[in-house]
Design an enzyme around this catalytic site. Structure first.
Site, PDB file in Angstrom:
ATOM      1  N   ASP A   7       1.225  -0.966   0.049  1.00  0.00           N
ATOM      2  CA  ASP A   7       0.330  -0.043   0.218  1.00  0.00           C
ATOM      3  C   ASP A   7       0.768   1.039  -0.164  1.00  0.00           C
ATOM      4  OD1 ASP A   7      -1.408   1.977   0.588  1.00  0.00           O
ATOM      5  OD2 ASP A   7      -2.125   1.432   2.634  1.00  0.00           O
ATOM      6  N   ASN A  49      -0.240   4.143  -0.209  1.00  0.00           N
ATOM      7  CA  ASN A  49      -0.934   5.939   0.381  1.00  0.00           C
ATOM      8  C   ASN A  49      -1.331   5.251   1.657  1.00  0.00           C
ATOM      9  OD1 ASN A  49      -3.034   4.615  -0.211  1.00  0.00           O
ATOM     10  ND2 ASN A  49      -4.209   6.067  -2.146  1.00  0.00           N
ATOM     11  N   ASP A  85      -3.878   3.590   2.819  1.00  0.00           N
ATOM     12  CA  ASP A  85      -5.388   3.522   2.888  1.00  0.00           C
ATOM     13  C   ASP A  85      -5.996   2.509   3.312  1.00  0.00           C
ATOM     14  OD1 ASP A  85      -4.671   2.628   0.907  1.00  0.00           O
ATOM     15  OD2 ASP A  85      -6.876   3.449  -0.204  1.00  0.00           O
ATOM     16  N   ASP A  99      -1.686  -1.569  -3.595  1.00  0.00           N
ATOM     17  CA  ASP A  99      -1.929  -0.521  -4.800  1.00  0.00           C
ATOM     18  C   ASP A  99      -0.446  -0.478  -6.307  1.00  0.00           C
ATOM     19  OD1 ASP A  99      -0.232   1.408  -3.993  1.00  0.00           O
ATOM     20  OD2 ASP A  99      -1.770   1.999  -3.124  1.00  0.00           O
ATOM     21  N   ASP A 143      -5.474 -10.472 -15.444  1.00  0.00           N
ATOM     22  CA  ASP A 143      -6.274 -11.473 -15.359  1.00  0.00           C
ATOM     23  C   ASP A 143      -7.372 -11.065 -15.938  1.00  0.00           C
ATOM     24  OD1 ASP A 143      -8.146 -13.854 -13.508  1.00  0.00           O
ATOM     25  OD2 ASP A 143      -6.462 -13.356 -11.824  1.00  0.00           O
ATOM     26  N   ASP A 199      -9.619 -16.462 -15.884  1.00  0.00           N
ATOM     27  CA  ASP A 199     -10.552 -17.022 -14.340  1.00  0.00           C
ATOM     28  C   ASP A 199     -11.613 -17.579 -15.060  1.00  0.00           C
ATOM     29  OD1 ASP A 199     -10.966 -16.106 -11.917  1.00  0.00           O
ATOM     30  OD2 ASP A 199     -12.798 -15.781 -12.635  1.00  0.00           O
ATOM     31  N   GLU A 234      -7.030 -21.203 -15.863  1.00  0.00           N
ATOM     32  CA  GLU A 234      -7.715 -21.670 -14.967  1.00  0.00           C
ATOM     33  C   GLU A 234      -8.589 -22.767 -14.846  1.00  0.00           C
ATOM     34  OE1 GLU A 234     -10.035 -20.804 -10.131  1.00  0.00           O
ATOM     35  OE2 GLU A 234     -10.854 -20.271 -12.113  1.00  0.00           O
ATOM     36  N   HIS A 268      -4.363 -17.448  -4.563  1.00  0.00           N
ATOM     37  CA  HIS A 268      -5.604 -16.538  -4.106  1.00  0.00           C
ATOM     38  C   HIS A 268      -6.968 -17.405  -3.356  1.00  0.00           C
ATOM     39  CE1 HIS A 268      -7.289 -16.295  -7.812  1.00  0.00           C
ATOM     40  NE2 HIS A 268      -8.256 -15.181  -6.927  1.00  0.00           N
ATOM     41  N   ASP A 269      -6.962 -18.655  -3.768  1.00  0.00           N
ATOM     42  CA  ASP A 269      -7.987 -19.066  -3.914  1.00  0.00           C
ATOM     43  C   ASP A 269      -7.767 -20.454  -2.411  1.00  0.00           C
ATOM     44  OD1 ASP A 269     -10.331 -17.295  -4.803  1.00  0.00           O
ATOM     45  OD2 ASP A 269      -9.303 -19.267  -6.830  1.00  0.00           O
TER      46      ASP A 269
HETATM   47  C1  GLC Z   1     -11.414 -17.860  -9.753  1.00  0.00           C
HETATM   48  C2  GLC Z   1     -10.903 -16.985  -8.862  1.00  0.00           C
HETATM   49  C3  GLC Z   1     -11.821 -17.008  -7.726  1.00  0.00           C
HETATM   50  C4  GLC Z   1     -13.026 -15.812  -7.455  1.00  0.00           C
HETATM   51  C5  GLC Z   1     -14.293 -17.427  -9.036  1.00  0.00           C
HETATM   52  C6  GLC Z   1     -15.472 -16.302  -9.343  1.00  0.00           C
HETATM   53  O1  GLC Z   1     -11.784 -19.260  -9.420  1.00  0.00           O
HETATM   54  O2  GLC Z   1      -9.565 -17.327  -9.141  1.00  0.00           O
HETATM   55  O3  GLC Z   1     -10.921 -16.081  -6.490  1.00  0.00           O
HETATM   56  O4  GLC Z   1     -14.175 -15.967  -6.369  1.00  0.00           O
HETATM   57  O5  GLC Z   1     -13.487 -17.493 -10.208  1.00  0.00           O
HETATM   58  O6  GLC Z   1     -14.010 -15.131 -10.429  1.00  0.00           O
HETATM   59 CA    CA Z   2      -3.177   2.195  -0.861  1.00  0.00          CA
END
Ligand code: GLC
Ligand code: CA
Length: 560
Positions: free
Chosen positions: A21, A23, A25, A29, A98, A199, A254, A328-329
Site C-alpha cells: 500500500d 498511500n 489507505d 495498490d 487476469d 478465470d 484456470e 489467492h484461493d
Molecule cells: C476464480 C478466482 C476466484 C473467484 C472466482 C470467481 O476461481 O480465482 O478468486 O472468486 O473465479 O471469479
Molecule cells: Ca493504497
C-alpha cells in the site's frame, strides 16, 4: 519439443489488495507494486500475473468487474498502470493480466441494461431462463452457496450466476458478447501486456439443455458438472484466431473441473487454444467425500503423487501444465501440506518448493510463498473478509451442520483469506505493508517471517526459491525432461526421476517429521552424482539415502 520462453519461465502472482500500500489507505495498490519490482527481479521471476485491478464494486475482490478498461480507484489510475507496465518491461519481466469473462459484475453497464427487460438489446448478453415448476430452472448450486439462479421480480425470469448473485454469467452463445471480449483483449495487448490468466475459462460454454445435475448438487460438484461445455474449445479456438494469433503471449486457463483428456485440448502444444492450464485435482484432495471443502481432512500422499504423476505423464510432449501449490484461493501450503511449527516451517517450505519446481511445467509462486508465509490465526468470524468464507459460515451454522467453533476451525484451515493477509515486508508496523489500517488483519508472525529478514540471508526460504528459479535457467532437463514416479505406495516419501537423453535427476522429498531410509534402486547404486540442490547443508549420497525431517535433495548424473 519446441523451446519457448513461457515453458522456461517462472510466474509470480500478485494479489494487489494485499501486496503493498503506497498511500496509507490500508489497501495495496499499483504504485505499491511498482515500488517492489526490484524485489521480484532479485527473486528472478520472469512473469508477473496480476489478479484483477479493473473497476469493480468488490463483492469478490475484483473478480466482479464493472468496467474492463478502467482501473479500480482503490488501486490508482491508468497512468499508474502504464508506469508500472513500463517499469516491469524495463526490468526484462512480463505482465499477464487476469481475464474474468465467464461473468461480469451485476453493476457492469451490460447487466444494468440486461436486467431492464426482455426487449432490451443487452438482454441476451446474460443467461436468462423461465422458471421451471415455479422455481429455479435447474438444481445447480452457486460456488459461493445457495442456488446458482436468481429470480428477477420484474420479468419473472431467472439469471444464472455460478458465483455470487453479483456475478451474473455472460452468455457466450451470443456472438456479440464474444466480439466484445475479443475487442477488449486486443485493447490490452495493444497496450503492451503480455498475456492472460483466464478465470474459470472451463465454465464459459454451458449445456444448452441446462440439465439437472446429480441430486443434491452442491457448489463444487456443480462446478465440475458445468465444466468443459460443448462449445468451449470452439470458443477458445476462435479467441486464438481473433486475438492471440501472431502475438507472443502467455495464456493460462484456470480450468476448474478439467480432466486430463480435456487438458490435452485446452493446452495442446499445437497451439490452437491456450499455452497451459491450471488443474485442481491435487487441491481438492482434502475435501470430504461429497466434494465439500469445509473439513479438516488431510490429503493422502499416495493420492497426491498419483494425481500429479498422472498429469506429468499424460501431458508429456502433448500439452503443457502449470505447477502450483498456492494462489489467492488456497490456504498457505506450508500450513496445509508442510509443517508450520517454528522448528520445521522453513525446511518444509523448501521441501515443498523442490517437490513442485522440479516437475515439468511452468511454476507459479504466489506472493509470500517465497517467504514461507503461513495460515493466519483468525480468532472470530469478523476477522474474515472473503465472501465464500462468510457465506459458508452463515449457511452451515444456520443449518446446524457445524457448530460455530467447528466452522471457525475449518475456516482457519481452508479459508481463502489465509492467502490474502498482507505481504510481510519487514518487522515494522503492519509488516511494512501499510502505514494505515490494513483492510484485513496482518499475520502477527511477521516479526519472524518477513522479506527484509530473508532477502540477504543465505539459508532463508527466499534464497532457496531464488536458487530454484535460477536452476531452471541452467538445466534444460528441469524444463524439458520426462518424469517417472518411484515408490508410488509410500505415504511418507515423494520420489521421482527426470530424464533428458543421458541426463538423470533424482528428486527425493520426505513429507514427514521423521528421519527415513530409502534404498536406491539397483541401477542407481554406485553412481557418483552431483548435488543440485538440498534443504539441509550436508546432504550425503549413499546406497541407502537417509532423509531427515522434511529433507529434500536433488541429485544429477549422466548415464554411461
Ligand atoms: C476464480 C478466482 C476466484 C473467484 C472466482 C470467481 O476461481 O480465482 O478468486 O472468486 O473465479 O471469479
Ligand atoms: Ca493504497
Amino acid at each position: 519439443m519446441d523451446k519457448t520462453w513461457w515453458k522456461e519461465s517462472v510466474v509470480y502472482q500478485i494479489y494487489p489488495r494485499s501486496f503493498c500500500d503506497s498511500n496509507g489507505d490500508g489497501i495495496g495498490d499499483l504504485k505499491g507494486i511498482t515500488g517492489k519490482l526490484d524485489y521480484l527481479k532479485e527473486l528472478g521471476v520472469d512473469v508477473i500475473w496480476l489478479s484483477p485491478v479493473y473497476e469493480s464494486p468488490n463483492d469478490d475482490n475484483g473478480y466482479d468487474i464493472s468496467d474492463y478498461q478502467a482501473i479500480m480507484k482503490d488501486f490508482g489510475t491508468m497512468e499508474d498502470f502504464d508506469r508500472m507496465l513500463s517499469q516491469i518491461h524495463e526490468r526484462g519481466m512480463k505482465l499477464v493480466m487476469d481475464l474474468v469473462v465467464n461473468h461480469t459484475s451485476d453493476e457492469h453497464p451490460w447487466f444494468v441494461e440486461s436486467r431492464k427487460g426482455k426487449e432490451n438489446p443487452y438482454r441476451d448478453y446474460y443467461i436468462w431462463k423461465d422458471p421451471v415448476k415455479g422455481g429455479a430452472p435447474n438444481n445447480w448450486g452457486s460456488c459461493f452457496g445457495g442456488s446458482a439462479w436468481e429470480k428477477d421480480e420484474k420479468s419473472g425470469e431467472y439469471y444464472l450466476h455460478l458465483f455470487s448473485v453479483k456475478q451474473p454469467d455472460l452468455n457466450w452463445e451470443n456472438e456479440a458478447v464474444r466480439r466484445e471480449v475479443y475487442r477488449m483483449m486486443n485493447w490490452w495487448l495493444d497496450k503492451g501486456v503480455d498475456g492472460f490468466r483466464m478465470d474459470v475459462i472451463s465454465l464459459i460454454s454451458k449445456d444448452p439443455a441446462y440439465p439437472d445435475g446429480p441430486a443434491g448438487l452442491n457448489s463444487y460438484a456443480a462446478f465440475n458438472f458445468c465444466a468443459n461445455g460443448p462449445r468451449v474449445h470452439e470458443f477458445l479456438q476462435e479467441m486464438r484466431r481473433e486475438v492471440l494469433d501472431g502475438r507472443d503471449t502467455l495464456t493460462v486457463g484456470e480450468c476448474s473441473g478439467v480432466t486430463l483428456e480435456e487438458a490435452l485440448k485446452y493446452a495442446s502444444l499445437d497451439g490452437k487454444e491456450l499455452n497451459m492450464v491450471f488443474q485442481f485435482e491435487h487441491m481438492d484432495l482434502d475435501f470430504d467425500e461429497n466434494g465439500n471443502k469445509w473439513t479438516d481432512r488431510k490429503c493422502k500422499l499416495s493420492q497426491l503423487k498419483e494425481i500429479l504423476s498422472r498429469w506429468q505423464a499424460g501431458l508429456y510432449k502433448k500439452a503443457w501444465n502449470s505447477l502450483f501449490w498456492c494462489n489467492h484461493d488456497q490456504p498457505r501450503v506450508v500450513s496445509r501440506l508442510g509443517n508450520d511449527s517454528a522448528q520445521y516451517r522453513e525446511v518444509s517450505a523448501k521441501m515443498l518448493a523442490v517437490c513442485s519446481h522440479m516437475m515439468q511445467g511452468t511454476p507459479y509462486i504466489y506472493q509470500g510463498e517465497e517467504l514461507g508465509m503461513t495460515n493466519a490465526p483468525f480468532a472470530d468470524i469478523s476477522d474474515f473478509r472473503d465472501l465464500d468464507s462468510i457465506n459458508a459460515y452463515r449457511e452451515l451454522t444456520e443449518k446446524g451442520i457445524f457448530s460455530r467453533e467447528e466452522m471457525l476451525g475449518y475456516l482457519r484451515y481452508k479459508s481463502r483469506d489465509n492467502a490474502r493477509t498482507p505481504m510481510q515486508w519487514e518487522d515494522s508496523e503492519n509488516a511494512g505493508f501499510s502505514t494505515g489500517k490494513p483492510w484485513i488483519m496482518v499475520n502477527p508472525n511477521y516479526h519472524e517471517i518477513n522479506a527484509k529478514e530473508q532477502v540477504g540471508r543465505e539459508d532463508s526460504v527466499f534464497s532457496f526459491y531464488k536458487e530454484l528459479v535460477a536452476l531452471r535457467k541452467e538445466r534444460p532437463i528441469i524444463v524439458y525432461g520426462d518424469y517417472r514416479l518411484l515408490e508410488p505406495e509410500s505415504e511418507e516419501l515423494f520420489i521421482y526421476e527426470r530424464g533428458l537423453e543421458k541426463e538423470r535427476l533424482l528428486v527425493a522429498c520426505n513429507f514427514t517429521g521423521k528421519e527415513l531410509a530409502w534404498e536406491l534402486p539397483e541401477e542407481m547404486k554406485g553412481r557418483r552424482p552431483e548435488l543440485v540442490i538440498a534443504n539441509y547443508p550436508d546432504a550425503q549420497w549413499a546406497d541407502t539415502l537417509m532423509l531427515r525431517a522434511y529433507e529434500a535433495v536433488v541429485w544429477e548424473w549422466t548415464l554411461d
